[in-house]
Write a protein that holds these residues in place. Sequence first.
Motif, mmCIF file in Angstrom:
data_model
loop_
_atom_site.group_PDB
_atom_site.id
_atom_site.type_symbol
_atom_site.label_atom_id
_atom_site.label_comp_id
_atom_site.label_asym_id
_atom_site.label_seq_id
_atom_site.Cartn_x
_atom_site.Cartn_y
_atom_site.Cartn_z
ATOM 1 N N UNK A 78 9.324 0.534 -11.669
ATOM 2 C CA UNK A 78 8.341 1.135 -10.782
ATOM 3 C C UNK A 78 7.011 1.267 -11.504
ATOM 4 N N UNK A 79 5.985 1.484 -10.705
ATOM 5 C CA UNK A 79 4.626 1.472 -11.218
ATOM 6 C C UNK A 79 4.099 2.903 -11.335
ATOM 7 N N UNK A 80 3.541 3.261 -12.517
ATOM 8 C CA UNK A 80 3.378 2.418 -13.706
ATOM 9 C C UNK A 80 4.665 2.352 -14.523
ATOM 10 N N UNK A 81 5.044 1.163 -14.964
ATOM 11 C CA UNK A 81 6.306 0.948 -15.661
ATOM 12 C C UNK A 81 6.395 1.849 -16.891
ATOM 13 N N UNK A 82 7.551 2.496 -17.043
ATOM 14 C CA UNK A 82 7.783 3.349 -18.197
ATOM 15 C C UNK A 82 7.177 4.728 -18.086
ATOM 16 N N UNK A 83 6.448 5.006 -16.997
ATOM 17 C CA UNK A 83 5.823 6.310 -16.834
ATOM 18 C C UNK A 83 6.802 7.284 -16.187
ATOM 19 N N UNK A 84 6.482 8.561 -16.258
ATOM 20 C CA UNK A 84 7.309 9.586 -15.631
ATOM 21 C C UNK A 84 6.468 10.351 -14.615
ATOM 22 N N UNK A 85 6.855 10.243 -13.351
ATOM 23 C CA UNK A 85 6.280 11.096 -12.333
ATOM 24 C C UNK A 85 4.842 10.848 -11.926
ATOM 25 N N UNK A 86 4.230 9.717 -12.319
ATOM 26 C CA UNK A 86 2.836 9.477 -11.927
ATOM 27 C C UNK A 86 2.766 8.886 -10.528
ATOM 28 N N UNK A 87 1.771 9.318 -9.767
ATOM 29 C CA UNK A 87 1.557 8.823 -8.411
ATOM 30 C C UNK A 87 0.168 8.206 -8.303
ATOM 31 N N UNK A 88 0.026 7.259 -7.368
ATOM 32 C CA UNK A 88 -1.274 6.722 -6.987
ATOM 33 C C UNK A 88 -1.693 7.400 -5.685
ATOM 34 N N UNK A 89 -2.995 7.633 -5.529
ATOM 35 C CA UNK A 89 -3.503 8.328 -4.347
ATOM 36 C C UNK A 89 -4.225 7.361 -3.420
ATOM 37 N N UNK A 90 -4.137 7.625 -2.129
ATOM 38 C CA UNK A 90 -4.807 6.793 -1.126
ATOM 39 C C UNK A 90 -5.001 7.621 0.136
ATOM 40 N N UNK A 91 -5.830 7.101 1.042
ATOM 41 C CA UNK A 91 -5.980 7.726 2.350
ATOM 42 C C UNK A 91 -4.730 7.424 3.171
ATOM 43 N N UNK A 92 -4.150 8.402 3.840
ATOM 44 C CA UNK A 92 -2.974 8.125 4.669
ATOM 45 C C UNK A 92 -3.343 7.271 5.878
ATOM 46 N N UNK A 93 -2.329 6.587 6.408
ATOM 47 C CA UNK A 93 -2.536 5.713 7.559
ATOM 48 C C UNK A 93 -2.156 4.284 7.234
ATOM 49 N N UNK A 94 -2.715 3.342 7.975
ATOM 50 C CA UNK A 94 -2.436 1.923 7.751
ATOM 51 C C UNK A 94 -3.029 1.477 6.417
ATOM 52 N N UNK A 95 -2.207 0.861 5.590
ATOM 53 C CA UNK A 95 -2.683 0.346 4.306
ATOM 54 C C UNK A 95 -2.162 -1.082 4.129
ATOM 55 N N UNK A 96 -2.861 -1.822 3.283
ATOM 56 C CA UNK A 96 -2.449 -3.192 2.974
ATOM 57 C C UNK A 96 -2.130 -3.292 1.489
ATOM 58 N N UNK A 97 -0.953 -3.823 1.196
ATOM 59 C CA UNK A 97 -0.494 -3.966 -0.185
ATOM 60 C C UNK A 97 -0.363 -5.441 -0.528
ATOM 61 N N UNK A 98 -0.979 -5.851 -1.632
ATOM 62 C CA UNK A 98 -0.879 -7.228 -2.108
ATOM 63 C C UNK A 98 -0.330 -7.233 -3.534
ATOM 64 N N UNK A 99 0.603 -8.145 -3.782
ATOM 65 C CA UNK A 99 1.192 -8.329 -5.107
ATOM 66 C C UNK A 99 1.001 -9.776 -5.539
ATOM 67 N N UNK A 100 0.653 -9.961 -6.814
ATOM 68 C CA UNK A 100 0.406 -11.293 -7.347
ATOM 69 C C UNK A 100 1.271 -11.540 -8.582
ATOM 70 N N UNK A 101 1.831 -12.731 -8.671
ATOM 71 C CA UNK A 101 2.540 -13.173 -9.874
ATOM 72 C C UNK A 101 1.718 -14.249 -10.572
ATOM 73 N N UNK A 102 2.122 -14.587 -11.805
ATOM 74 C CA UNK A 102 1.485 -15.682 -12.513
ATOM 75 C C UNK A 102 0.521 -15.230 -13.591
#
Length: 288
Positions: A78-102
């Motif tokens: 999970x993100x951030x890898x190896x961290x304990x209990x950290x959260x990311x903040x955002x505005x609630x509602x519709x959100x778009x998530x993009x993930x990239x490999x490579x």
Amino acid sequence: MKNLHKFLITLLSLLLFSACKKNVVEYQATPIDDGATAQFQLHYMVPVATGAANNINKVELNGKLLVNQTTPLVVYNFLPSGSVGRFFAAEPGKVNLKLYKGATDNLVLVYDQTFDLPAGKSNVVVHDFNKPPVVIVNEVPYPKTTTENTGTTAWVKFYNFLYESANTPTTLKLQYQYQYTVNNETGQKSEWANVGKPVSFGEATGWEPVTVNKTVIISAGTARIDYRARLIGADGSDQGSLVVRNSTGSMVDYTDWWTAQIGRVYHHMLAGFRTATPVAGVKQATAL
């Protein structure tokens, strides 16, 4: 010389007075309203082989960079890898998530999904590159106990993200169970006990207590906890052990164990393929 002596005493007094003045320490931080802000942890539970080739080297939420290759989102982590209990903040509602490999100079978009992110704390679980994530309420505040002596409890939340094989989520309803060592000298084990209620694919239990019988008396306290999963029928009956493929290709009863620490709170996510590779197993992350 006398005047110099008075001057030095006066100067020292001023310095001491200045040193005793209250200093306000300020941090670069933005206050967050838990009731009006979405806070989330991102879990990567897509059943793919572990290794750098499948790590996520760029994460964007609503076009905003969350992490890059310096802190990649590792498979079954999970993100951030190896961290304990950290959260990311955002505005609630519709959100778009993009993930990239490579590689940095050759990133490939592998995930692009829009979904509802509620206010409060959540766990966002990506389990299929072609589907929106499952969003599960984090359930804060975390549980705790108060005792005069040493504690004996940790807490576990079990998530069912088991796939049968490619593109086929399991239809099995699973009861997660635990067993602990009652007597550290004889090795006597407890009876198996349920970790919450049975859960279907994409569901989780609450924060459930497990008993930690620590092995070192004068210590913060850790111990081995054994786990298994049982199949639960439509009528609520126990249909036997969950059977999974192991690393040698044999189908065996699922068992595993993890070290727990008194007072800690853990995510246990069952992910991977039940009948194929990569094989299934529980992935542990520390919430607190």
